[in-house]
Motif scaffolding. Structure first.
Motif, mmCIF file in Angstrom:
data_model
loop_
_atom_site.group_PDB
_atom_site.id
_atom_site.type_symbol
_atom_site.label_atom_id
_atom_site.label_comp_id
_atom_site.label_asym_id
_atom_site.label_seq_id
_atom_site.Cartn_x
_atom_site.Cartn_y
_atom_site.Cartn_z
ATOM 1 N N TYR A 116 -89.989 4.150 74.675
ATOM 2 C CA TYR A 116 -89.375 5.398 74.206
ATOM 3 C C TYR A 116 -87.943 5.508 74.734
ATOM 4 C CZ TYR A 116 -89.601 10.203 72.437
ATOM 5 O OH TYR A 116 -89.393 11.348 71.712
ATOM 6 N N GLY A 117 -87.765 5.247 76.022
ATOM 7 C CA GLY A 117 -86.423 5.292 76.593
ATOM 8 C C GLY A 117 -85.496 4.262 75.982
ATOM 9 N N ILE A 118 -86.016 3.071 75.717
ATOM 10 C CA ILE A 118 -85.216 2.014 75.108
ATOM 11 C C ILE A 118 -84.815 2.390 73.684
ATOM 12 C CG2 ILE A 118 -85.385 -0.348 74.194
ATOM 13 C CD1 ILE A 118 -87.046 -0.962 76.789
ATOM 14 N N PHE A 119 -85.737 2.991 72.936
ATOM 15 C CA PHE A 119 -85.429 3.380 71.562
ATOM 16 C C PHE A 119 -84.389 4.499 71.520
ATOM 17 C CE2 PHE A 119 -88.584 1.792 68.263
ATOM 18 C CZ PHE A 119 -88.869 0.625 68.954
ATOM 19 N N ILE A 120 -84.387 5.351 72.534
ATOM 20 C CA ILE A 120 -83.430 6.460 72.558
ATOM 21 C C ILE A 120 -82.034 6.000 72.995
ATOM 22 C CG2 ILE A 120 -82.880 8.606 73.792
ATOM 23 C CD1 ILE A 120 -84.915 9.020 71.660
ATOM 24 N N THR A 121 -81.957 4.961 73.796
ATOM 25 C CA THR A 121 -80.677 4.587 74.410
ATOM 26 C C THR A 121 -80.212 3.184 74.029
ATOM 27 O OG1 THR A 121 -81.846 3.855 76.400
ATOM 28 C CG2 THR A 121 -81.015 6.122 76.381
ATOM 29 N N ILE A 122 -80.961 2.159 74.410
ATOM 30 C CA ILE A 122 -80.510 0.777 74.238
ATOM 31 C C ILE A 122 -80.482 0.370 72.771
ATOM 32 C CG2 ILE A 122 -80.969 -1.629 74.818
ATOM 33 C CD1 ILE A 122 -79.999 0.030 77.165
ATOM 34 N N VAL A 123 -81.512 0.732 72.009
ATOM 35 C CA VAL A 123 -81.548 0.324 70.597
ATOM 36 C C VAL A 123 -80.353 0.866 69.823
ATOM 37 C CG1 VAL A 123 -82.814 0.583 68.427
ATOM 38 C CG2 VAL A 123 -84.015 -0.164 70.482
ATOM 39 N N PRO A 124 -80.047 2.183 69.883
ATOM 40 C CA PRO A 124 -78.860 2.638 69.140
ATOM 41 C C PRO A 124 -77.567 2.013 69.646
ATOM 42 C CG PRO A 124 -79.743 4.407 70.505
ATOM 43 C CD PRO A 124 -80.764 3.312 70.476
ATOM 44 N N ALA A 125 -77.459 1.805 70.961
ATOM 45 C CA ALA A 125 -76.265 1.145 71.486
ATOM 46 C C ALA A 125 -76.169 -0.293 70.979
ATOM 47 C CB ALA A 125 -76.280 1.173 73.011
ATOM 48 N N PHE A 126 -77.310 -0.978 70.889
ATOM 49 C CA PHE A 126 -77.347 -2.341 70.346
ATOM 50 C C PHE A 126 -76.933 -2.348 68.877
ATOM 51 C CE2 PHE A 126 -79.820 -5.624 68.080
ATOM 52 C CZ PHE A 126 -79.357 -6.764 68.715
ATOM 53 N N TRP B 135 -73.905 6.591 60.702
ATOM 54 C CA TRP B 135 -74.954 7.081 59.800
ATOM 55 C C TRP B 135 -76.203 6.216 59.881
ATOM 56 C CZ3 TRP B 135 -77.197 4.220 55.985
ATOM 57 C CH2 TRP B 135 -76.543 3.076 55.549
ATOM 58 N N MET B 136 -76.033 4.917 60.144
ATOM 59 C CA MET B 136 -77.189 4.044 60.300
ATOM 60 C C MET B 136 -77.958 4.396 61.569
ATOM 61 S SD MET B 136 -79.001 1.556 59.071
ATOM 62 C CE MET B 136 -77.946 0.737 57.861
ATOM 63 N N VAL B 137 -77.232 4.699 62.636
ATOM 64 C CA VAL B 137 -77.886 5.108 63.877
ATOM 65 C C VAL B 137 -78.620 6.432 63.663
ATOM 66 C CG1 VAL B 137 -77.520 5.744 66.287
ATOM 67 C CG2 VAL B 137 -76.191 3.888 65.269
ATOM 68 N N VAL C 116 -72.590 -0.616 77.338
ATOM 69 C CA VAL C 116 -73.934 -0.378 76.822
ATOM 70 C C VAL C 116 -74.890 -0.077 77.973
ATOM 71 C CG1 VAL C 116 -75.883 -1.422 75.602
ATOM 72 C CG2 VAL C 116 -73.551 -1.803 74.792
ATOM 73 N N ALA C 117 -74.736 -0.797 79.079
ATOM 74 C CA ALA C 117 -75.634 -0.603 80.215
ATOM 75 C C ALA C 117 -75.550 0.821 80.755
ATOM 76 C CB ALA C 117 -75.327 -1.610 81.320
ATOM 77 N N ASP C 118 -74.346 1.428 80.714
ATOM 78 C CA ASP C 118 -74.192 2.793 81.230
ATOM 79 C C ASP C 118 -74.978 3.812 80.416
ATOM 80 O OD1 ASP C 118 -72.607 1.898 83.236
ATOM 81 O OD2 ASP C 118 -70.712 2.594 82.380
ATOM 82 N N VAL C 119 -75.253 3.471 79.149
ATOM 83 C CA VAL C 119 -76.046 4.373 78.327
ATOM 84 C C VAL C 119 -77.446 4.531 78.918
ATOM 85 C CG1 VAL C 119 -76.996 4.760 76.016
ATOM 86 C CG2 VAL C 119 -74.713 3.794 76.281
ATOM 87 N N GLY C 120 -77.944 3.468 79.554
ATOM 88 C CA GLY C 120 -79.256 3.546 80.186
ATOM 89 C C GLY C 120 -79.335 4.582 81.282
ATOM 90 N N ILE C 121 -78.193 4.935 81.875
ATOM 91 C CA ILE C 121 -78.187 5.962 82.919
ATOM 92 C C ILE C 121 -78.616 7.305 82.349
ATOM 93 C CG2 ILE C 121 -76.737 7.163 84.605
ATOM 94 C CD1 ILE C 121 -75.015 4.697 84.803
ATOM 95 N N LEU C 122 -78.329 7.552 81.064
ATOM 96 C CA LEU C 122 -78.789 8.786 80.433
ATOM 97 C C LEU C 122 -80.297 8.917 80.523
ATOM 98 C CD1 LEU C 122 -76.674 9.003 77.153
ATOM 99 C CD2 LEU C 122 -76.585 10.585 79.087
ATOM 100 N N LEU D 108 -75.217 11.450 72.175
ATOM 101 C CA LEU D 108 -75.043 11.105 73.576
ATOM 102 C C LEU D 108 -74.660 9.646 73.816
ATOM 103 C CD1 LEU D 108 -77.903 13.242 75.161
ATOM 104 C CD2 LEU D 108 -75.442 13.584 75.415
ATOM 105 N N PRO D 109 -75.342 8.644 73.199
ATOM 106 C CA PRO D 109 -74.932 7.255 73.468
ATOM 107 C C PRO D 109 -73.469 6.986 73.117
ATOM 108 C CG PRO D 109 -77.073 7.300 72.402
ATOM 109 C CD PRO D 109 -76.545 8.706 72.342
ATOM 110 N N ARG D 110 -73.019 7.507 71.958
ATOM 111 C CA ARG D 110 -71.628 7.265 71.576
ATOM 112 C C ARG D 110 -70.659 7.992 72.507
ATOM 113 N NH1 ARG D 110 -69.008 4.981 67.451
ATOM 114 N NH2 ARG D 110 -70.901 4.644 66.242
ATOM 115 N N ARG D 111 -71.022 9.220 72.939
ATOM 116 C CA ARG D 111 -70.144 9.943 73.875
ATOM 117 C C ARG D 111 -69.969 9.136 75.168
ATOM 118 N NH1 ARG D 111 -69.147 15.540 73.274
ATOM 119 N NH2 ARG D 111 -68.942 15.935 71.036
#
Length: 399
Positions: free
Chosen positions: A222-232, A242-244, A39-45, A28-31
């Motif tokens: 939890y939300g940050i780890f699901i969205t912001i961390v992988p985007a970062f 593969w690292m993500v 990156v900020a838009d990923v937080g909308i998820l 989802l973050p990459r899509r």
């Protein structure tokens, strides 16, 4: 025997569902970034998921106390299946947000009501059964995350979303067929307005509100780890997919292990020491990961994930002990209501702070919040925290 059958069915169903979630969550973050390049838009998820999840927790919990848990859980699985189909056909960011919104509605009973159901069937082992359920949940996410890596070069489009839909419907069928439904409790009311708020606050003393604040922080992380961390990891560090995927796998493995063992430990040693250790580990991992090279960064995030899991299961059992059997759904709803506030606000606030002052500063601030929460629980919360020794009596009709 029937209770063991119910517990096995509940755990198997959530395991299957979360395999599907694990397959799609790393995509989802990459899509979204491919479609919006932000990156900020990923937080909308996270926010699209958290808004309905947060608003419906307490009403659904209260209704389940009155009418029973099983039907609400089955409908949750069915709605998850529908959200998977919407993901499958989505070609624009807006459809992904709507699918995530529907998934937020669907997972209200799956996350909150199933642990409440188990706490009624295993009243003397709350931490243990809740830990096993959460371990099965995150174990499924682990398997799904691993499969997402294995099939990364095989998927040609949106196939993972279709698999998610099928596994959701299968899980709902298992619940419908094998799970025992605890009898509705006569002390529960269907009123979800002022009476519901009174029922919550009547069972929570001011010192225990500290735990609810901690749950809000846990939801934010939890939300940050699901969205912001992988985007970062993708945008700021240039890490490969593969690292993500490895990060997501370790995240769920750590949560599973922590909750499996920490629940039993908290049954024996008390909730407070487990909560404190969890907060310390979470804060340390968050403070370190963005200062480390990629492999070490993922390991630091794994330490933080262990701490988050330890805090989650001990805090859940802590709150469950505050209320009578007729209010288990209600207090589970209160737990995930606070979790949802954090899950909604955390990614948005960190996304804004990251753009304004830099993500490393934002992550450092998040670690400091863990330290502050550790101090608050250390000073304000007793070891177990329940209002009545050995559990609480049923509330009378006059209450």
């Amino acid at each position: 025997m029937s209770e063991r059958k119910s517990a096995a069915a509940v755990n198997l169903s959530v395991f299957l569902l979360m395999i599907g979630v694990g397959l799609i969550v790393a995509l989802l973050p990459r899509r979204i970034m491919n479609l919006s390049a932000s990156v900020a838009d990923v937080g909308i998820l996270a926010s699209a998921y958290a808004i309905p999840n947060m608003l419906l927790q307490i009403p659904v919990g209260r209704l389940a106390d009155r009418f029973g848990f099983k039907g609400f859980i089955v409908y949750g699985y069915l709605l998850c299946g529908l959200s998977g189909l919407l993901y499958y056909v989505a070609k624009a960011p807006q459809l992904f947000y709507w699918a995530r919104f529907l998934q937020g509605i669907a997972e209200v009973p799956i996350w909150a009501l199933a642990p409440a159901l188990l706490s009624l069937q295993y009243a003397s082992q709350k931490g243990t059964v809740m830990g096993r359920y959460n371990a099965a949940l995150h174990g499924g996410l682990t398997v799904g995350g691993g499969l997402s890596i294995v099939f990364a070069g095989v998927w040609t489009g949106s196939e993972p979303f279709l698999v998610f839909a099928v596994l959701s419907l299968l899980g709902g069928g298992i619940i419908a067929r094998f799970v025992e439904n605890p009898a509705p409790r006569p002390g529960a009311s269907v009123v979800v307005g002022k009476a519901t708020a009174s029922a919550v606050t009547a069972r929570i003393r001011p010192t225990n509100i500290t735990v609810l604040v901690g749950i809000t922080l846990y939801g934010a992380e939890y939300g940050i780890f699901i969205t912001i961390v992988p985007a970062f990891l993708i945008s700021a560090r240039g890490d490969a997919q593969w690292m993500v995927g490895s990060f997501f796998t370790l995240f769920y493995v750590a949560l599973s292990i922590a909750q499996l063992f920490a629940g039993r430990w908290s049954d024996r040693k008390g909730r407070k020491p487990v909560m404190l250790m969890g907060l310390a580990m979470a804060g340390a991992g968050i403070a370190l990961f963005h200062r480390c090279a990629s492999p070490a960064a993922v390991l630091a995030l794994g330490v933080a994930s262990l701490g988050m899991g330890m805090f989650c299961v001990s805090a859940m059992a802590f709150l469950n002990e505050l209320v009578a059997p007729s209010q288990k759904g209600l207090i589970s709803g209160a737990f995930f209501f606070c979790w949802g506030i954090g899950y909604f606000a955390g990614p948005l606030l960190l996304g804004w702070a990251g753009g304004a002052i830099g993500y490393p500063v934002g992550f450092t601030g998040l670690a400091v919040l863990n330290l502050m929460q550790w101090a608050a629980i250390y000073l304000c919360v007793d070891n177990r925290g329940h209002e009545w020794p050995g559990g609480c009596p049923e509330r009378t009709a006059s209450e």
